[in-house]
Design an enzyme around this catalytic site. Structure first.
Site, mmCIF file in Angstrom:
data_model
loop_
_atom_site.group_PDB
_atom_site.id
_atom_site.type_symbol
_atom_site.label_atom_id
_atom_site.label_comp_id
_atom_site.label_asym_id
_atom_site.label_seq_id
_atom_site.Cartn_x
_atom_site.Cartn_y
_atom_site.Cartn_z
ATOM 1 N N LYS A 1 0.602 -1.091 -0.040
ATOM 2 C CA LYS A 1 -0.067 -0.030 0.118
ATOM 3 C C LYS A 1 0.901 1.224 0.015
ATOM 4 O O LYS A 1 1.528 1.714 0.735
ATOM 5 C CB LYS A 1 -0.920 0.139 1.293
ATOM 6 C CG LYS A 1 -1.893 1.360 1.139
ATOM 7 C CD LYS A 1 -2.811 1.063 2.660
ATOM 8 C CE LYS A 1 -3.748 2.459 2.512
ATOM 9 N NZ LYS A 1 -4.381 2.409 3.443
ATOM 10 N N LYS B 1 -2.267 -1.813 -3.704
ATOM 11 C CA LYS B 1 -3.024 -0.597 -3.468
ATOM 12 C C LYS B 1 -2.086 0.765 -3.736
ATOM 13 O O LYS B 1 -1.309 0.664 -2.845
ATOM 14 C CB LYS B 1 -3.954 -0.351 -2.365
ATOM 15 C CG LYS B 1 -4.866 0.560 -2.152
ATOM 16 C CD LYS B 1 -5.594 0.540 -0.977
ATOM 17 C CE LYS B 1 -6.369 1.817 -0.812
ATOM 18 N NZ LYS B 1 -7.301 1.956 0.283
#
Length: 333
Positions: free
Chosen positions: A203, A255
């Site tokens: 992320k 992500k």
């Protein structure tokens, strides 16, 4: 020149001649069951609230969230990822609304579970940022820095209450060191061995989260560069991947999706567990804004970006277009 006098001898265009031919030889396909719908539910509202930077996306009431879950099931969507948005007065330094059994996310999990049961994989964001008055993903120390280990204790509590509410999958998104292992232990020790963990393995700290901050009414002060990954790094994601798998992750995620397709490809090539990618709010907003201007063809652009994520290695894709796109895909089968 070939022995038969024709040039060129190889003509790949033969396999592009008709729609039926292109469908037959397609290397990758989207299916409704590839898609997961992120959804926001806000405490204390009687009507859904539009998110200005995300056309068509709202902060749901409890009733409209239940309706959205039913629509997702009917479209064939695989899962729903729930984000709770507490009232501002219920935020505090420790994010206690995130661990209260009657906190908005736990209530939403129970609502969706009662409405659709096991027909939809119910997933929950396991993080403190929506619930803290400072907007960070963890507990702050006396110097205002996120305290990794104190935060892990809070995550263990969150995992338990979300599992008690009936969630199928928890998604720890805070990027704390050791979070997957602590959460796995907490789930197992409280009799929730069947609850899966979708690790937010890679992320990145991204400029594309902007609209999401509105969606969750973020109170963030500062940035998250000390715990989310640096966009300059790719090898680092493989280290995070190895740690998450060692700690017991059942699935892993990259992500954002679009700006990090190279990372997604590396992760997908390295593992034998399901791989997810999150097409985040800024990716959504850019396409909607350009389409509104008439600069691109909206539906084609949506499908092209999703297919690109799938081609890079994602087994499942979190996208705000999940229900809409699933409907398109069912119509063309």
């Amino acid at each position: 020149m070939s022995a038969y006098g024709s040039f060129p001898g190889s003509r790949p265009r033969r396999l592009r001649t008709t729609p039926a031919m292109r469908r037959m030889v397609a290397e990758n396909r989207l299916h409704p069951s590839d898609l997961i719908l992120p959804a926001f539910v806000r405490e204390g509202i009687s009507e859904p609230l539009a998110i200005s930077a995300m056309p068509g996306v709202v902060q749901h009431t409890r009733d409209t969230l239940r309706k959205a879950a039913v629509e997702a099931v009917e479209a064939g969507v695989a899962g729903i990822m729930l984000f709770g948005v507490p009232a501002d007065e219920n935020k505090d330094a420790l994010g206690t609304a995130g661990t209260e059994p009657d906190g908005i996310l736990q209530v939403a999990i129970r609502d969706v579970k009662a409405e659709v049961g096991d027909d939809l994989v119910i997933m929950s964001d396991l993080c403190l940022d929506e619930y803290t008055d400072h907007g960070h993903c963890g507990v702050l120390d006396e110097h205002g820095r996120v305290d990794n280990d104190a935060t892990l204790e809070r995550y263990a509590e969150m995992a338990q209450v979300q599992a008690d509410a009936g969630v199928h999958v928890v998604g720890p998104s805070g990027m704390m060191d050791g979070q997957v292992g602590v959460i796995r232990d907490a789930l197992d020790e409280t009799g929730h061995e069947d609850v899966s963990i979708l690790a937010y393995t890679a992320k990145y700290t991204s400029a594309f989260y902007g609209p999401f901050r509105e969606a969750v009414a973020s109170s963030l002060q500062g940035d998250r560069k000390t715990y989310q990954q640096d966009p300059a790094n790719a090898r680092e994601s493989l280290r995070e991947l190895a740690l998450d798998l060692e700690e017991g992750a059942d699935m892993v995620m990259v992500k954002p999706a679009g700006p990090y397709l190279d990372v997604l490809y590396r992760v997908a090539q390295a593992v034998d567990v399901p791989v997810a990618a999150y097409q985040i709010s800024g990716e959504f907003a850019m396409i909607e804004a350009a389409a509104e201007k008439g600069w691109i063809e909206r539906d084609r652009a949506i499908l092209e970006t999703l297919l690109g994520i799938k081609r890079a290695g994602a087994d499942t894709i979190l996208t705000y277009w999940a229900t809409e796109v699933a409907g398109w895909l069912r119509e063309t089968r």
